[in-house]
Write an enzyme that holds these catalytic residues in place. Structure first.
Site, PDB file in Angstrom:
ATOM      1  N   LYS A 159       0.833  -1.209   0.000  1.00 62.11           N
ATOM      2  CA  LYS A 159       0.000   0.000   0.000  1.00 62.11           C
ATOM      3  C   LYS A 159       0.863   1.252   0.000  1.00 62.11           C
ATOM      4  CE  LYS A 159      -3.985  -1.898   2.487  1.00 62.11           C
ATOM      5  NZ  LYS A 159      -4.930  -1.692   3.609  1.00 62.11           N
ATOM      6  N   GLY A 166      -8.652   2.697  -1.217  1.00 60.88           N
ATOM      7  CA  GLY A 166      -8.524   1.742  -2.318  1.00 60.88           C
ATOM      8  C   GLY A 166      -7.556   2.175  -3.403  1.00 60.88           C
ATOM      9  N   GLU A 201       1.349  -5.120   4.290  1.00 56.58           N
ATOM     10  CA  GLU A 201       0.395  -5.665   5.263  1.00 56.58           C
ATOM     11  C   GLU A 201       0.056  -7.094   4.904  1.00 56.58           C
ATOM     12  OE1 GLU A 201      -3.142  -3.248   5.299  1.00 56.58           O
ATOM     13  OE2 GLU A 201      -2.285  -1.827   6.732  1.00 56.58           O
ATOM     14  N   LYS A 202      -0.258  -7.875   5.897  1.00 58.34           N
ATOM     15  CA  LYS A 202      -0.902  -9.169   5.683  1.00 58.34           C
ATOM     16  C   LYS A 202      -2.217  -8.895   4.952  1.00 58.34           C
ATOM     17  CE  LYS A 202      -1.818 -13.554   6.457  1.00 58.34           C
ATOM     18  NZ  LYS A 202      -0.985 -14.488   5.659  1.00 58.34           N
ATOM     19  N   PHE A 203      -2.531  -9.685   3.915  1.00 54.35           N
ATOM     20  CA  PHE A 203      -3.805  -9.519   3.214  1.00 54.35           C
ATOM     21  C   PHE A 203      -4.909 -10.204   4.016  1.00 54.35           C
ATOM     22  CE2 PHE A 203      -6.894 -11.089  -0.052  1.00 54.35           C
ATOM     23  CZ  PHE A 203      -7.363  -9.851  -0.461  1.00 54.35           C
ATOM     24  N   HIS A 209     -16.274  -4.764   6.655  1.00 51.38           N
ATOM     25  CA  HIS A 209     -15.778  -3.397   6.829  1.00 51.38           C
ATOM     26  C   HIS A 209     -16.580  -2.746   7.949  1.00 51.38           C
ATOM     27  CE1 HIS A 209     -15.050   0.885   5.099  1.00 51.38           C
ATOM     28  NE2 HIS A 209     -14.436   0.674   6.236  1.00 51.38           N
ATOM     29  N   HIS A 236     -15.124  -0.269  -4.054  1.00 53.20           N
ATOM     30  CA  HIS A 236     -14.894   0.751  -3.034  1.00 53.20           C
ATOM     31  C   HIS A 236     -16.013   1.785  -2.938  1.00 53.20           C
ATOM     32  CE1 HIS A 236     -11.043  -1.114  -2.557  1.00 53.20           C
ATOM     33  NE2 HIS A 236     -10.745  -0.867  -3.818  1.00 53.20           N
ATOM     34  N   LYS A 238     -19.554   2.210  -1.366  1.00 55.75           N
ATOM     35  CA  LYS A 238     -20.521   1.570  -0.467  1.00 55.75           C
ATOM     36  C   LYS A 238     -21.914   1.723  -1.052  1.00 55.75           C
ATOM     37  CE  LYS A 238     -17.489   2.911   3.281  1.00 55.75           C
ATOM     38  NZ  LYS A 238     -17.139   4.018   4.208  1.00 55.75           N
ATOM     39  N   ARG A 292     -13.187  13.431   8.076  1.00 52.68           N
ATOM     40  CA  ARG A 292     -14.315  14.196   7.526  1.00 52.68           C
ATOM     41  C   ARG A 292     -15.641  13.591   7.984  1.00 52.68           C
ATOM     42  NH1 ARG A 292     -12.924  10.314   3.551  1.00 52.68           N
ATOM     43  NH2 ARG A 292     -14.685   8.887   3.344  1.00 52.68           N
TER      44      ARG A 292
HETATM   45  C1  MV4 Z   1      -7.000  -4.246   2.833  1.00 48.84           C
HETATM   46  C2  MV4 Z   1      -7.741  -5.373   2.435  1.00 48.84           C
HETATM   47  C3  MV4 Z   1      -7.258  -6.611   2.821  1.00 48.84           C
HETATM   48  N1  MV4 Z   1      -6.113  -6.715   3.537  1.00 48.84           N
HETATM   49  N2  MV4 Z   1      -5.877  -4.398   3.551  1.00 48.84           N
HETATM   50  C4  MV4 Z   1      -9.552  -1.017   0.439  1.00 48.84           C
HETATM   51  C5  MV4 Z   1      -9.802   0.410   0.757  1.00 48.84           C
HETATM   52  C6  MV4 Z   1      -8.801   0.808   1.765  1.00 48.84           C
HETATM   53  N3  MV4 Z   1      -9.440   1.604   2.782  1.00 48.84           N
HETATM   54  C7  MV4 Z   1      -8.258  -0.465   2.309  1.00 48.84           C
HETATM   55  N4  MV4 Z   1      -8.802  -1.527   1.527  1.00 48.84           N
HETATM   56  C8  MV4 Z   1      -8.506  -2.816   1.792  1.00 48.84           C
HETATM   57  N5  MV4 Z   1      -7.387  -3.014   2.523  1.00 48.84           N
HETATM   58  C9  MV4 Z   1      -5.449  -5.603   3.872  1.00 48.84           C
HETATM   59  N6  MV4 Z   1      -4.316  -5.729   4.568  1.00 48.84           N
HETATM   60  C10 MV4 Z   1      -8.902  -5.198   1.695  1.00 48.84           C
HETATM   61  C11 MV4 Z   1      -9.299  -3.899   1.368  1.00 48.84           C
HETATM   62  C12 MV4 Z   1     -10.529  -3.786   0.638  1.00 48.84           C
HETATM   63  C13 MV4 Z   1     -11.658  -3.191   1.203  1.00 48.84           C
HETATM   64  C14 MV4 Z   1     -11.658  -2.642   2.472  1.00 48.84           C
HETATM   65  C15 MV4 Z   1     -12.774  -2.066   2.998  1.00 48.84           C
HETATM   66  C16 MV4 Z   1     -13.955  -2.018   2.260  1.00 48.84           C
HETATM   67  C17 MV4 Z   1     -13.982  -2.547   1.015  1.00 48.84           C
HETATM   68  C18 MV4 Z   1     -12.843  -3.138   0.450  1.00 48.84           C
HETATM   69  C19 MV4 Z   1     -12.899  -3.674  -0.814  1.00 48.84           C
HETATM   70  C20 MV4 Z   1     -11.771  -4.250  -1.361  1.00 48.84           C
HETATM   71  C21 MV4 Z   1     -10.583  -4.305  -0.639  1.00 48.84           C
END
Ligand code: MV4
Length: 450
Positions: A159, A166, A201-203, A209, A236, A238, A292
């Protein structure tokens, strides 16, 4: 003392801010682009100023034009809403230097939270659990990088520290893609943000969410307003949000809410904010903080009775503010459906003339929108038309109430995602609250999934 505020936004949030200002006897200045002269909130503003042509970069993102309008109308503060300049630390700084109160946190805090490595460090220092990973400098030696990544364990996320929401991130499944993905992510971050710094980061594979609403007075007092679940999303964006997030581990929730308040107290956070988490296997993992008001703020307002936009204005303008955690009671369950001007199947934007419409209403139903019959939706901006919010005693009854509200609600002349909402609200996985961030794209809409 009488105040005057410039609303540096458009659409439903500009109207939402206008209504809050009126309740607080704050005078208002609306700014609008030439494509937006028919916006509803302009009719209620004490003054309005055209700030440029339709293109956002020449109007709602044009700091100089907005500051000129602020000078001309001699306002005390500038209300940014969401999107546009709401999290632009440079704009907040320009407001501060020009003698206008930016209605939100200081430019210094916006900058800190905008840098995702700094935000993660601050969160961690306050006792918030972060996604396991690596936020130091990426070593030159490939062997050292491999060692770091093997310790995290595949799959990982790369990231950009200047990314967020996103943008500027890439998943890596195994070592074969590691160095190429690193190089591309760094390059893209450098050209998109002017900052090529990345972290690892670890995925987290299949999380929900969940986010925490916070409010701080800028003097070290802070409270939380509980959680929201925003897992129902596509690319991304909602589409449905609810409060509170249900089926959350009690101890993890208590610890997370307390740590969120600690963070806000520690940084003397001013205004409203959202701390975003991934939630999986009974654990919260911090991802970022938004400085915000958010689109989905009404669901929190509905279950707490606390007006978040009024709070923003009161805190910024130094009015009295009641900020005691014990006074916040959580009651019932609220759901928000975002009605967008888009094709419900292809998701292509569908601007144009609204020939006829009928809005929902009744007990436990809230309708936040700037649109009306005869309004032409311009093609230049976000496709959000309306937010339908329902409040009921239980999640199940809030869903029922939403289906009834959507039955009454029609918009003719343009396409909307109204039918998608009806389909999701009747879905079994959604009803059982078993959906994750991947559900809509990967299971509910598999044919549209790319
Ligand atoms: C992640 C993830 C999985 N693992 N980080 C996407 C938006 C940003 N705010 C962070 N995001 C993500 N980070 C790790 N380590 C998956 C997402 C992600 C996601 C997060 C929140 C809401 C929707 C999402 C859709 C796709 C990926």
């Amino acid at each position: 003392m009488s105040y005057k505020v410039l609303i540096a936004n458009r659409g439903e949030i500009a109207l939402r801010a206008m209504r809050a200002c009126k309740e607080l006897d704050i005078k208002t200045v609306a700014v609008y682009s030439t494509a937006d002269k028919d916006l509803k909130h302009l009719k209620f503003a004490d003054e309005s100023v055209c700030i440029g042509p339709p293109s956002p970069s020449l109007s709602y993102l044009n700091a100089a034009a907005i500051l000129s309008a602020a000078e001309l109308t001699e306002v005390d503060g500038i209300y940014p809403g969401y999107g546009f300049l709401a999290e632009d630390a440079n704009f907040a700084e320009m407001c501060e230097k020009s003698g206008f109160k930016f209605i939100g946190p200081s430019s210094e805090i916006i900058k800190k939270m905008g840098d995702k490595i700094t935000a993660k460090t601050l969160a961690e220092e306050s006792g918030i659990q972060i996604v396991p990973g690596y936020k130091g400098e990426i070593p030159k030696s490939e062997d050292e990088v491999k060692k770091i990544v093997n310790k995290i364990g595949y799959p990982i996320m790369i990231k950009a520290t200047a990314g967020g929401g996103g943008r500027g991130m890439r998943m890596v499944k195994d070592e074969s893609a590691l160095f190429n993905s690193l190089e591309i992510t760094i390059q893209e971050a450098q050209s998109a943000f002017g900052n090529g710094t990345v972290y690892l980061e670890k995925f987290i594979e299949n999380p929900r969410h969940v986010e925490v609403q916070v409010v701080g007075d800028g003097k070290g007092q802070a409270i939380h307003l509980g959680t929201r679940d925003c897992s129902m999303q596509r690319k991304h964006q909602k589409i449905i949000e609810e409060a509170p997030a249900l089926d959350i581990n009690e101890l993890a929730l208590k610890e997370t809410l307390e740590a969120c308040v600690s963070l806000c107290k520690k940084i003397k956070y001013e205004g409203v904010g959202t701390i975003e988490f991934l939630y999986e296997n009974n654990e919260f993992y911090f991802i970022e903080m938004n400085t915000r008001i958010q689109v989905e703020h009404p669901v929190t307002e509905m279950i707490t009775g606390y007006d978040l936009v009024k709070a923003q204005l009161r805190i910024a303008l130094g009015m009295e503010i009641e900020l005691i955690q014990n006074e916040i009671d959580f009651k019932g369950h609220a759901i928000e459906c975002r009605i967008n001007a888009e094709d419900p199947i292809t998701f292509q934007p569908s601007p144009g003339l609204i020939t006829k419409m009928h809005t929902p209403g009744g007990f436990g139903i809230r309708y936040d929108s700037h649109i009306y019959g005869g309004y032409r939706v311009p093609p230049y901006y976000d496709s959000l038309l309306s937010k339908v919010i329902t409040l009921a005693n239980t999640r199940e009854s809030a869903i029922k109430r939403m289906l009834s509200a959507l039955d009454e609600f029609f918009i003719q002349g343009i396409k909307t995602n109204h039918s998608l909402h009806q389909d999701v609200l009747r879905d079994k996985t959604f009803a059982e609250n078993k959906h994750t961030i991947n559900y809509l794209e990967k299971e509910f809409l598999p044919n549209n999934y790319e």
